[in-house]
Design a protein around this motif. Structure first.
Motif, PDB file in Angstrom:
ATOM      1  N   ILE A  31      -6.889   7.606  -2.184  1.00  0.00           N
ATOM      2  CA  ILE A  31      -6.174   7.554  -0.926  1.00  0.00           C
ATOM      3  C   ILE A  31      -4.671   7.020  -0.873  1.00  0.00           C
ATOM      4  N   GLU A  32      -4.375   6.032  -1.746  1.00  0.00           N
ATOM      5  CA  GLU A  32      -2.953   5.995  -1.312  1.00  0.00           C
ATOM      6  C   GLU A  32      -1.999   7.284  -1.853  1.00  0.00           C
ATOM      7  N   TRP A  33      -1.939   7.922  -3.058  1.00  0.00           N
ATOM      8  CA  TRP A  33      -1.157   9.621  -2.553  1.00  0.00           C
ATOM      9  C   TRP A  33      -1.680   9.831  -1.472  1.00  0.00           C
ATOM     10  N   THR A  34      -2.511  10.213  -0.937  1.00  0.00           N
ATOM     11  CA  THR A  34      -3.100  11.481  -0.063  1.00  0.00           C
ATOM     12  C   THR A  34      -2.564  10.867   1.257  1.00  0.00           C
ATOM     13  N   PHE A  35      -2.345   9.842   1.765  1.00  0.00           N
ATOM     14  CA  PHE A  35      -2.123   8.965   2.826  1.00  0.00           C
ATOM     15  C   PHE A  35      -0.538   8.936   2.765  1.00  0.00           C
ATOM     16  N   GLY A  36      -0.001   8.585   1.394  1.00  0.00           N
ATOM     17  CA  GLY A  36       1.467   8.103   1.225  1.00  0.00           C
ATOM     18  C   GLY A  36       1.721   6.254   0.833  1.00  0.00           C
ATOM     19  N   LEU A  37       0.814   5.837   1.151  1.00  0.00           N
ATOM     20  CA  LEU A  37       0.448   4.680   0.925  1.00  0.00           C
ATOM     21  C   LEU A  37       1.589   3.938  -0.357  1.00  0.00           C
TER      22      LEU A  37
END
Lengths: 420, 237
Positions: free
Chosen positions: A364-370
């Motif tokens: 999630i962190e990578w995919t959504f640029g968090l």
């Protein structure tokens, strides 16, 4: 004629639809209002019936045999419209395959609407760009890329890309007994240690995270792969006995601190014991790796009296243990389980439930640029659900499994499309 | 301020203004913004310090382990839509590569590759961490790296004439056909360009609605190309 990705086409057949890979009538740019799109709607409902024994909801219905039937795994995507799917997939495509949606992917969305999310993502996971995405993700997460004259900082990314490309279990990121060169071939790791533990036993990881007492190596290992920060629950990570630690880490209050160098609140405060009673067990695993990431079997783990606090001799770092025998050993415990060395510890980490929760969070962190701080607020319930879904697989989860499971979860899609 | 400059300022293309005004000898606007369209509308100026997703510095200090509290509004995580999330450099480069159907090591991308670290790429061995903030320096570097691409024969072969081919470029760059509203500010850059009755120059009123500056066709082409490929729809997630 536009050809759909093979995997997507196979998935479509499995779903019972009649997808031909041809445009459904829509342009791929707007709403699906053509007859082709209506046919897609029919296909969806037919599929739901076919796989759920007549219940379009996809619940656990029984067929005529009375045998339980697996719920339709894609039924939960039915509530998403073609526009939802297009918006969601268009948002994440650059981060997964480095491009926009293709025409054939638009066709899948037009035809299958919300269900189209699954075959599109399935196609991405077969795309040659996907392992390179995984490489980037781990390069960034591990702060390891590039090369110097002495150290190949590409080794962690090479391993991650290899695991993704070869569809190996994700756990090998910590348990692989080999490293991978730039050409994708197995090669010995570069620390000189008599064992390997995936990315942990690369000089890239060890050098990038070198710090006194080996604190950063331990902290990043626990955070990146198990999403755990200190202090941890004592049930999860039993604290070391206070008297087993060197004096400065025993203090719970400023008054208890008797080491002059630590009396100004060294590190993150005075309550040293609360964190270091757990830190100590994990930092010990790195006691034989010097600041350059090179393994020294002769390491003592003892303070160099001529050096700053936390530094041993020969570029090594100090153990938390006060007993010189214990300080020189790699023996320790992780999550209460005794471990012989870093390799053993990596196995324990990879077998713990938090490992796959954390992998989902990192996805999630990578995919959504968090940022890491933003990702740390990810709802635990979602992460546990993702972990549980991965646990239903009949094989050890691969990186593709983790991406697929995470990115097709309705709650994840909802965040982008605003509630479905 | 000329009409062209005013229109660019309206689009939020301060950097293009700077770079083009140097060529045209015009005065310079300083909006400092970049990007057009919906994403630009929600962007803050510069967006320095925006979330990058690439916190390589071990930014786990704020982490609370796996027991993190849910994000706001009951979403299981917070997309933080207010901040610009620039796509990683390699992703932006790949998008250009696909747009022009040229490999990423094609000479057309030489300037972009040469300036890759100015554009947010990373090389940890050299001590360069990823930086996906979208500030004025990065925007200027991006525009500078785009100029040889926009002026290349490859670009002109695929999109020979603006504004005629502008919608196709936007479609290929953004992945969707722009609406009339989205297209309008781009087309406004070309207002009067082909009008034989338009005054050669001058006659600009204070509202910037007068005839367009006498930009050369090549400059106008470059302007349209840069505007599309500098927009947040192209460079950000």
């Amino acid at each position: 004629m536009i050809r759909a990705p093979l995997v997507a086409g196979a998935l479509a057949l499995a779903l019972g639809g009649c997808y031909s890979g041809q445009p459904a009538g829509g342009s791929g740019d707007g709403g699906a209002t053509s007859s082709g799109a209506e046919a897609g709607s029919e296909a969806s409902s037919t599929t739901a019936e076919g796989s759920s024994g007549g219940e379009a909801s996809g619940g656990e219905a029984s067929g005529s045999t009375g045998q339980p039937v697996d719920p339709d795994p894609l039924a939960e995507l039915d509530r998403f419209t073609a526009d939802d799917a297009r918006h969601y997939l268009g948002t994440i495509a650059p981060m997964i395959v480095g491009r926009l949606l293709s025409e054939s992917e638009h066709n899948l969305i037009d035809y299958f609407k919300g269900r189209g999310i699954a075959p599109v993502i399935e196609g991405w996971l077969e795309d040659p760009a996907f392992p390179e995405t995984v490489r980037m993700m781990f390069q960034v997460k591990l702060s390891a890329s590039g090369m110097t004259d002495e150290v190949n900082f590409e080794l962690p990314g090479n391993l991650a890309a290899h695991i993704a490309r070869e569809k190996l279990p994700y756990a090998e990121i910590l348990t692989a007994e080999y490293c991978v060169d730039g050409g994708g071939a197995a090669t010995p790791c570069d620390t000189g240690a008599p064992y390997a533990a995936g990315v942990l036993t690369t000089r890239a990881y060890l050098l990038a995270n070198a710090s006194r007492f080996n604190l950063r190596r331990a902290r990043r290992m626990m955070y990146i792969f198990n999403c755990l920060a200190y202090p941890m629950d004592h049930v999860l990570q039993p604290p070391l006995e206070k008297l087993s630690l060197i004096e400065m880490f025993r203090a719970m209050t400023p008054d208890e601190q008797t080491v002059p160098e630590a009396q100004n609140g060294f590190g993150n405060g005075f309550a040293c014991y609360s964190c270091h009673s757990q830190f100590g067990a994990h930092a010990q695993l790195f006691v034989k790796f010097d600041e350059q990431g090179v393994y020294h079997p002769e390491a003592t783990g003892l303070q160099d009296p001529e050096n700053e606090l936390g530094r041993s001799q020969n570029g090594l770092f100090v153990s938390h243990f006060v007993d010189p025998v214990a300080a020189a050993q790699e023996l320790s415990q992780v999550f209460g389980e005794p471990v012989a060395d870093l390799r053993d510890a990596a196995r324990v980490l990879s077998e713990h439930p938090t490992f796959y929760q954390c992998a989902a969070r990192n996805t999630i962190e990578w995919t959504f640029g968090l940022s890491e701080a933003q990702a740390s607020k990810t709802d635990l319930g979602l992460l546990i659900d993702l972990r549980d879904r991965l646990a239903t697989l009949d094989h050890e989860p691969t990186i593709a499994d983790i991406f697929r499971t995470t990115l097709t979860h309705p709650a994840v899609i909802d965040v982008v499309v605003g509630g479905g | 301020m000329s009409a062209t400059i005013r229109r660019l300022a309206h689009l939020g293309l301060g950097l293009l203004i700077s770079s083009l005004s140097a060529c045209e000898g015009s005065d310079t606007a300083t909006t400092g913004m970049s990007g057009v369209g919906s994403a630009a509308a929600s962007a803050t100026d510069g967006g320095e310090g925006a979330s990058t997703g690439e916190d390589a510095s071990g930014g786990d200090d704020g982490g609370s382990g796996s027991t993190g509290a849910p994000a706001e509004d009951d979403d299981p995580f917070d997309l933080n839509r207010e901040n610009i999330r620039l796509l990683p450099f390699n992703v932006r480069l790949n998008r250009l590569s696909l747009l022009l159907d040229r490999p990423t090591d094609d000479p057309i991308f030489a300037v972009m590759l040469k300036r890759r670290y100015d554009l947010g790429d990373y090389d940890h061995a050299k001590g360069i961490n990823p930086d996906l903030s979208w500030g004025s320096a990065r925007m200027a570097a991006w525009v500078a790296a785009l100029r040889p691409i926009c002026n290349s024969a490859v670009m002109k072969e695929r999109y020979p004439e603006f504004p005629i081919d502008l919608p196709e470029l936007m479609h290929d760059a953004y992945g969707y056909t722009p609406t009339a509203d989205e297209l309008a500010p781009f087309l406004a850059l070309f207002d009067g360009a082909d009008d034989p009755d338009a005054p050669d120059q001058g006659g600009i009123d204070d509202k910037g609605t007068g005839p367009i500056d006498p930009l050369s066709p090549a400059a106008r082409y470059e302007l349209g190309c840069l505007a599309v490929l500098t927009s947040l729809e192209f460079v950000a997630q």
